[in-house]
Scaffold this active site. Structure first.
Site, short mmCIF file in Angstrom:
data_model
loop_
_atom_site.label_atom_id
_atom_site.label_comp_id
_atom_site.label_asym_id
_atom_site.label_seq_id
_atom_site.Cartn_x
_atom_site.Cartn_y
_atom_site.Cartn_z
N GLY A 102 -4.18 0.91 82.15
CA GLY A 102 -3.28 0.54 81.04
C GLY A 102 -3.69 -0.76 80.39
N GLY A 104 -3.64 -4.11 80.05
CA GLY A 104 -3.17 -5.24 80.86
C GLY A 104 -3.19 -6.54 80.10
N ARG A 105 -3.85 -6.53 78.96
CA ARG A 105 -3.90 -7.77 78.17
C ARG A 105 -4.02 -7.46 76.68
NH1 ARG A 105 -9.85 -10.22 78.25
NH2 ARG A 105 -11.03 -8.36 78.71
N ASP A 137 -4.19 -12.37 83.92
CA ASP A 137 -3.35 -13.30 83.16
C ASP A 137 -3.00 -12.78 81.76
OD1 ASP A 137 -5.76 -13.48 81.89
OD2 ASP A 137 -6.00 -15.65 82.14
N ARG A 195 -8.03 7.25 75.02
CA ARG A 195 -9.24 7.29 75.83
C ARG A 195 -9.23 8.54 76.70
NH1 ARG A 195 -9.59 1.35 76.69
NH2 ARG A 195 -8.05 0.50 75.25
N ASP A 264 -12.08 5.00 81.01
CA ASP A 264 -11.08 4.27 80.22
C ASP A 264 -11.73 3.57 79.04
OD1 ASP A 264 -12.09 2.84 82.61
OD2 ASP A 264 -11.14 1.11 81.68
N ASN A 265 -13.06 3.56 79.00
CA ASN A 265 -13.77 2.97 77.86
C ASN A 265 -14.46 4.05 77.04
OD1 ASN A 265 -12.98 0.40 78.64
ND2 ASN A 265 -14.84 0.02 79.80
N ASP A 274 -14.75 -1.35 73.57
CA ASP A 274 -14.76 -2.27 74.71
C ASP A 274 -16.12 -2.89 74.95
OD1 ASP A 274 -12.96 -3.56 76.22
OD2 ASP A 274 -12.20 -1.78 77.22
P1 AMP Z 1 -11.82 -3.79 80.71
O1 AMP Z 1 -12.76 -4.32 81.74
O2 AMP Z 1 -11.55 -4.75 79.59
O3 AMP Z 1 -12.15 -2.41 80.25
O4 AMP Z 1 -10.41 -3.69 81.46
C1 AMP Z 1 -10.16 -2.88 82.57
C2 AMP Z 1 -8.72 -3.01 82.95
O5 AMP Z 1 -8.42 -4.35 83.37
C3 AMP Z 1 -7.72 -2.72 81.84
O6 AMP Z 1 -6.58 -2.14 82.40
C4 AMP Z 1 -7.43 -4.10 81.30
O7 AMP Z 1 -6.20 -4.15 80.62
C5 AMP Z 1 -7.39 -4.92 82.58
N1 AMP Z 1 -7.68 -6.35 82.34
C6 AMP Z 1 -8.87 -6.89 82.02
N2 AMP Z 1 -8.76 -8.22 81.89
C7 AMP Z 1 -7.46 -8.55 82.11
C8 AMP Z 1 -6.72 -9.77 82.11
N3 AMP Z 1 -7.29 -10.94 81.86
N4 AMP Z 1 -5.39 -9.68 82.37
C9 AMP Z 1 -4.81 -8.51 82.63
N5 AMP Z 1 -5.46 -7.34 82.65
C10 AMP Z 1 -6.77 -7.34 82.41
MG MG Z 2 -11.48 -1.24 78.83
#
Ligand code: AMP
Ligand code: MG
Length: 496
Positions: A102, A104-105, A137, A195, A264-265, A274
């Protein structure tokens, strides 16, 4: 009201101009997302704004680039038309299934309908914690935000389907990673943020109703011509396979390595999404990996088509209950579709490679000709981008590069079978072989200057050079150079 056509619009112009807005994703059932507002930031400041994109979206760029715009683009002030939410999704990360990831940020504000009538998501990355944050965060650091800005806009200029970046906004707040870094929000614009992992989220919960809704919604947004198909899930699967085959072929033609091809990407729209530890290859080698977290080379340059097909098989898994009431028949339909991927990919790839070699007709041995060149490039440790660009001049009579003489003789013989002139061939080649790609060492240098010295001039120059990647620009010739040994970037980081 649910979305019934891609041109439905509920909200009208905002204070930021004539753009039209809607929030169709927020009208899907509540279990598709968590509603919440972005977390306001201390002192939002736009450090980079994409005027041409704002224009395309029908937004008032001047007003948007103001302080009031910074409050909006950082999520500090939510516009009245928005219905902010964090999307639910799952995903296979490096082959392992995670049933809940989901946003997360990131927070989806809603959709903008641009001047072209196209509906696009407006999404703030780094907008604060959400119920999906786990231990994160919810924030983003300026370096990775600018990195996504540079690479996504470079991809766009190369003509490759991609999410885009409307702005990078600093928050005035620090983020804590290995060191303390300036925080920032990336304003991302995408055909959608659906996605493969969105489908996986519901499949993991045996929520067939949700998958049915999502199939219908995805067809309306991305493949409206397929609405009303006798088997909508099968139509969507085939369309996504085709879009991903076309996309990965484009990546391979420019030497792009995504780096984190998790499900998810992987978008349903067929856009690249992403930009983490992604990178462009300098020296040609299919085994090239830059990502610091890709220890086994799962997402190496040459593996990308295979991984895309694997991801699509995970997509097909989620659709099985919809494909046919008989599980056996459903599996057969899914397999038949997925098994067409290599052929589809090969067609897209070869047609792009032909253009890179100035060929407009098809001959049986064209794939062999291309493979022979790649083999030679690997042997000679040749720069991928510059070899093709050099060949543009060779097509017009310039000397073959050292080591490539025999291959050039073979290629010239093949070119002679074309009815077009050598100038035509060279023109075609110069439109398909970029002179400028975002080379890692240039990207790192621009990011360092911006983040560490607050000097955005190198970033601006780099973005300007990359905005017309096919045009010869003698004054920026050094941007086409591969890195000197001491400039070589060996690893890239996702920086989350
Ligand atoms: P990503 O590596 O950007 O594709 O993210 C993979 C997962 O980690 C997704 O669910 C993002 O929302 C979560 N995520 C990545 N960075 C953060 C962050 N700084 N705070 C909260 N969730 C994160
Ligand atoms: Mg991602």
């Amino acid at each position: 009201m649910p979305l019934t056509s891609a041109t439905d619009i509920t909200a009208r112009a905002s204070e930021f101009g004539g753009g039209q807005f809607d929030t169709s994703y927020a009208r899907l059932p509540q279990r598709f997302y968590a509603r919440l507002k972005p977390t306001p930031v201390h002192s939002p400041r736009i450090v980079k704004f994409n005027y041409p994109l704002a224009e395309e979206l029908g937004l008032d760029a001047t007003r948007l680039a103001s302080d009031a715009g910074a409050a909006f683009l950082s999520g500090t002030r939510v516009p009245e038309w928005a219905e902010p939410l964090a999307m639910a999704y799952a995903g296979h990360q490096f082959g392992n299934f995670v049933p809940q990831l989901g946003d997360g940020r990131a927070i989806l504000l809603g959709e903008i309908i641009g001047r072209d009538g196209q509906r696009r998501d407006l999404h703030l990355k780094g907008a604060g914690q959400t119920p999906f944050s786990r231990r994160g965060d919810g924030r983003a650091a300026l370096g990775p935000v600018l990195r996504e800005y540079i690479i996504s806009e470079a991809m766009y200029a190369l003509g490759i389907p991609t999410t885009r970046t409307l702005a990078a906004v600093t928050t005035g707040e620090p983020v804590f990673r290995e060191t303390t870094l300036p925080g920032a929000v990336l304003v991302r614009v995408a055909a959608s943020h659906i996605r493969i992992g969105t489908f996986e989220y519901f499949a993991a919960r045996d929520d067939e109703e949700a998958i049915t809704i999502l199939v219908e919604y995805a067809l309306i947004r991305h493949y409206p011509a397929l609405q009303g198909s006798p088997n909508p899930a099968l139509a969507l699967l085939a369309a996504v396979c085709d879009a991903q085959a076309a996309l990965i072929a484009r990546w391979m033609q420019v030497g792009f390595i995504h780096g984190v091809m998790n499900t998810d990407n992987a978008t349903i729209s067929g856009e690249t999404i992403d930009y983490g530890p992604c990178a462009f290859m300098d020296t040609y080698d299919p085994a090239t990996v830059f990502s610091s977290i890709d220890h086994h080379g799962r997402y190496a340059f040459g593996n990308q088509p295979r991984i895309a097909q694997w991801n699509l098989a995970r997509f097909a898994d989620t659709l099985l209950p919809l494909l046919d009431t008989s599980r056996e028949k459903a599996i057969a339909l899914a397999e038949e579709t997925i098994n067409q991927f290599p052929e589809r990919f090969a067609q897209y790839w070869l047609s792009g490679m032909r253009a890179k070699l100035g060929l407009t007709t098809e001959q049986p041995d064209d794939a062999g000709l291309v493979q022979a060149l790649l083999h030679l490039m690997r042997e000679q440790e040749a720069d991928y981008t510059n070899t093709f660009r050099l060949l543009c001049a060779v097509a017009e009579g310039a000397q073959a590069p050292a080591g490539f003489e025999a291959w050039v003789t073979r290629w010239r013989a093949r070119l002679a079978q074309e009815s077009s002139s050598s100038q035509d061939a060279a023109r075609l080649m110069r439109a398909h072989n970029p002179a400028f790609i975002p080379r890692n060492h240039r990207v790192e240098a621009a990011l360092n200057a911006a983040v560490k010295q607050g000097d955005f001039a190198p970033l601006e120059t780099l973005l300007a050079v990359l905005s017309t990647p096919f045009a010869e620009k003698p004054e920026y010739a050094e941007y086409a150079n591969p890195p000197a040994p001491h400039e070589r970037v060996r690893q890239t980081f996702c920086g989350t």
